[in-house]
Design an enzyme around this catalytic site. Structure first.
Site, PDB file in Angstrom:
ATOM      1  N   ILE A  53      30.357  28.282  59.703  1.00 50.83           N
ATOM      2  CA  ILE A  53      30.797  28.025  60.860  1.00 50.83           C
ATOM      3  C   ILE A  53      32.186  28.595  61.932  1.00 50.83           C
ATOM      4  CG2 ILE A  53      30.751  26.168  62.386  1.00 50.83           C
ATOM      5  CD1 ILE A  53      28.053  24.688  60.550  1.00 50.83           C
ATOM      6  N   GLY A  56      39.278  27.864  57.986  1.00 50.36           N
ATOM      7  CA  GLY A  56      40.119  27.721  58.523  1.00 50.36           C
ATOM      8  C   GLY A  56      41.011  27.898  57.367  1.00 50.36           C
ATOM      9  N   LYS A  57      42.269  27.920  56.600  1.00 51.24           N
ATOM     10  CA  LYS A  57      43.335  28.128  56.013  1.00 51.24           C
ATOM     11  C   LYS A  57      43.289  27.267  54.477  1.00 51.24           C
ATOM     12  CE  LYS A  57      47.544  27.373  57.384  1.00 51.24           C
ATOM     13  NZ  LYS A  57      47.135  27.221  58.591  1.00 51.24           N
ATOM     14  N   GLU A  58      42.562  26.739  54.143  1.00 48.57           N
ATOM     15  CA  GLU A  58      42.071  26.089  52.914  1.00 48.57           C
ATOM     16  C   GLU A  58      40.117  26.015  52.770  1.00 48.57           C
ATOM     17  OE1 GLU A  58      44.097  23.682  55.766  1.00 48.57           O
ATOM     18  OE2 GLU A  58      45.410  24.517  54.504  1.00 48.57           O
ATOM     19  N   LYS A  74      30.907  22.410  53.134  1.00 45.56           N
ATOM     20  CA  LYS A  74      31.987  22.919  53.217  1.00 45.56           C
ATOM     21  C   LYS A  74      32.708  22.857  52.252  1.00 45.56           C
ATOM     22  CE  LYS A  74      36.566  21.116  55.214  1.00 45.56           C
ATOM     23  NZ  LYS A  74      36.808  19.892  55.951  1.00 45.56           N
ATOM     24  N   ASP A 184      44.681  13.576  60.768  1.00 45.86           N
ATOM     25  CA  ASP A 184      44.704  15.255  61.172  1.00 45.86           C
ATOM     26  C   ASP A 184      44.470  14.989  62.556  1.00 45.86           C
ATOM     27  OD1 ASP A 184      45.721  17.496  61.523  1.00 45.86           O
ATOM     28  OD2 ASP A 184      44.113  18.715  60.048  1.00 45.86           O
ATOM     29  N   ASN A 189      39.277  18.749  65.257  1.00 44.43           N
ATOM     30  CA  ASN A 189      38.663  18.146  64.456  1.00 44.43           C
ATOM     31  C   ASN A 189      38.137  16.559  65.016  1.00 44.43           C
ATOM     32  OD1 ASN A 189      39.426  18.870  62.982  1.00 44.43           O
ATOM     33  ND2 ASN A 189      41.490  18.091  61.575  1.00 44.43           N
ATOM     34  N   ASP A 201      36.941  16.074  59.694  1.00 42.81           N
ATOM     35  CA  ASP A 201      37.830  17.037  58.482  1.00 42.81           C
ATOM     36  C   ASP A 201      39.145  15.216  57.596  1.00 42.81           C
ATOM     37  OD1 ASP A 201      39.331  18.603  57.632  1.00 42.81           O
ATOM     38  OD2 ASP A 201      40.122  19.303  59.130  1.00 42.81           O
TER      39      ASP A 201
HETATM   40  N1  LIG Z   1      29.593  18.377  59.388  1.00 41.01           N
HETATM   41  C1  LIG Z   1      29.403  19.307  60.308  1.00 41.01           C
HETATM   42  N2  LIG Z   1      28.563  19.542  61.315  1.00 41.01           N
HETATM   43  C2  LIG Z   1      28.619  20.588  62.261  1.00 41.01           C
HETATM   44  N3  LIG Z   1      30.080  22.027  61.696  1.00 41.01           N
HETATM   45  C3  LIG Z   1      30.759  21.333  61.490  1.00 41.01           C
HETATM   46  C4  LIG Z   1      30.471  20.016  60.435  1.00 41.01           C
HETATM   47  N4  LIG Z   1      32.091  19.776  59.524  1.00 41.01           N
HETATM   48  C5  LIG Z   1      32.364  20.404  59.872  1.00 41.01           C
HETATM   49  N5  LIG Z   1      32.163  21.679  61.411  1.00 41.01           N
HETATM   50  C6  LIG Z   1      32.512  23.100  61.701  1.00 41.01           C
HETATM   51  O1  LIG Z   1      33.591  23.008  61.164  1.00 41.01           O
HETATM   52  C7  LIG Z   1      35.002  23.418  61.944  1.00 41.01           C
HETATM   53  C8  LIG Z   1      35.805  23.027  60.547  1.00 41.01           C
HETATM   54  O2  LIG Z   1      36.148  22.410  59.589  1.00 41.01           O
HETATM   55  P1  LIG Z   1      36.904  21.026  59.207  1.00 41.01           P
HETATM   56  O3  LIG Z   1      37.965  20.881  60.610  1.00 41.01           O
HETATM   57  O4  LIG Z   1      35.981  20.054  58.890  1.00 41.01           O
HETATM   58  O5  LIG Z   1      37.694  22.135  58.684  1.00 41.01           O
HETATM   59  P2  LIG Z   1      39.108  22.982  58.586  1.00 41.01           P
HETATM   60  O6  LIG Z   1      39.537  22.794  59.950  1.00 41.01           O
HETATM   61  O7  LIG Z   1      38.431  23.677  58.128  1.00 41.01           O
HETATM   62  O8  LIG Z   1      39.542  22.115  57.793  1.00 41.01           O
HETATM   63  P3  LIG Z   1      40.907  22.312  57.107  1.00 41.01           P
HETATM   64  O9  LIG Z   1      42.075  22.089  57.472  1.00 41.01           O
HETATM   65  O10 LIG Z   1      41.323  22.438  55.903  1.00 41.01           O
HETATM   66  O11 LIG Z   1      41.955  24.205  57.286  1.00 41.01           O
HETATM   67  C9  LIG Z   1      35.162  22.380  62.932  1.00 41.01           C
HETATM   68  O12 LIG Z   1      35.840  22.492  63.753  1.00 41.01           O
HETATM   69  C10 LIG Z   1      33.402  22.027  63.535  1.00 41.01           C
HETATM   70  O13 LIG Z   1      33.143  23.189  64.213  1.00 41.01           O
HETATM   71 MG   LIG Z   2      39.787  20.483  61.101  1.00 38.70          MG
END
Ligand SMILES: Nc1ncnc2c1ncn2[C@@H]1O[C@H](COP(=O)(O)OP(=O)(O)OP(=O)(O)O)[C@@H](O)[C@H]1O
Ligand SMILES: [Mg+2]
Length: 256
Positions: A53, A56-58, A74, A184, A189, A201
């Protein structure tokens, strides 16, 4: 192509299939992570890993299919240097042992996100329901419809921004009452199920006892106030902070 768990246990074939996924997936699906996914597949927690979907960096977030519908998976990446600067978020948390190295820190981060999601869900904060956590992988409720994830707050047009802000503040208030600061919080988020916001997040969210909790809390407040100001809801950071912490009983929010 979806990855399906075969009836017979054939980990090698599944592993091969998983490795054939897209380039995004390859970066995150190292051997350790593959065995965690294999564990979830063989225990029927998921039946297929469908598509990434977001990346991200992490972490990389996948949609997966489970027996009862879709879930979000995730996966925190081990191969990332940015965790080093994030170690501070793992400090001063009696729920977790201080990690001994960066790999451990990644696992602790996933465990922390899972624990934070649980704490929030128990306190009525709208978050994806946590389902499972193993090593660097968190499985949670998939927030979306017709198989597609809901849009982020930053990308949607709001019918009534003041009402959305008010709803979000109720959630942040409950989170604060549960002893947690998101750390954050922003329009990046928060996902919107129609007009209903969900907080995402939670890996970096810290307990109120964390030395940087107040500073992080005020940053969260500032992000929300600025975002809604651009959507025509004018309010002060001080009042919003007081409202969340319970020092102010009532907050007037109006669309301009
Ligand atoms: N439970 C979920 N259901 C649907 N989409 C999700 C869900 N969790 C995350 N996403 C999608 O994935 C994207 C990234 O998720 P999240 O913000 O949790 O991680 P991230 O930003 O990659 O984290 P990081 O801060 O480690 O980079 C969100 O913007 C959202 O679009
Ligand atoms: Mg995020």
């Amino acid at each position: 192509m979806a990855l399906r768990a075969s009836k017979r246990k054939r980990p090698l074939r599944e592993k091969r299939m998983l490795v054939e996924k897209s380039k995004i997936a390859e970066k995150v699906l190292d051997d350790r992570t593959l065995s965690v996914l294999h564990y979830f597949l063989s225990h029927k927690l998921i039946t297929s890993l469908d598509y990434p979907i977001a990346q991200g960096k992490e972490s990389v977030v996948f949609r997966a299919t489970a027996p009862a519908g879709f879930v979000a998976v995730k996966i925190y990446k081990y191969e990332t240097s940015s965790f080093r600067r994030r170690l501070i978020y793992l400090e001063n948390d009696p729920r977790f042992r201080a990690p001994s190295g960066l790999r451990e820190a990644v696992k602790t981060w996933a465990k922390k996100e899972f624990a934070n999601l649980k704490l929030c869900a128990e306190h009525g904060v709208r978050v994806p329901k946590p389902i499972a956590c193993r090593e660097n992988v968190v499985v949670m409720e998939f927030l979306g419809e017709k198989g597609l994830p809901y849009a982020l707050l930053k990308d949607v047009w709001l019918e009534d921004p003041a009402a959305t802000f008010h709803d979000l503040l109720q959630n942040v208030k409950r989170m604060y009452a549960a002893g947690l600061v998101h750390a954050d919080l922003s329009e990046f988020n928060i996902v919107m199920k129609g007009e209903v916001p969900y907080l995402l997040d939670l890996g970096q969210a810290v307990l109120l006892a964390h030395p940087a909790a107040e500073e992080l809390f005020l940053k969260d407040v500032r992000n929300l106030v600025w975002f809604f100001k651009r959507r025509g809801v004018i309010t002060s950071e001080g009042e919003v902070a007081q409202y969340i912490t319970g020092q102010l009983d009532h907050l007037d929010l109006n669309n301009t």
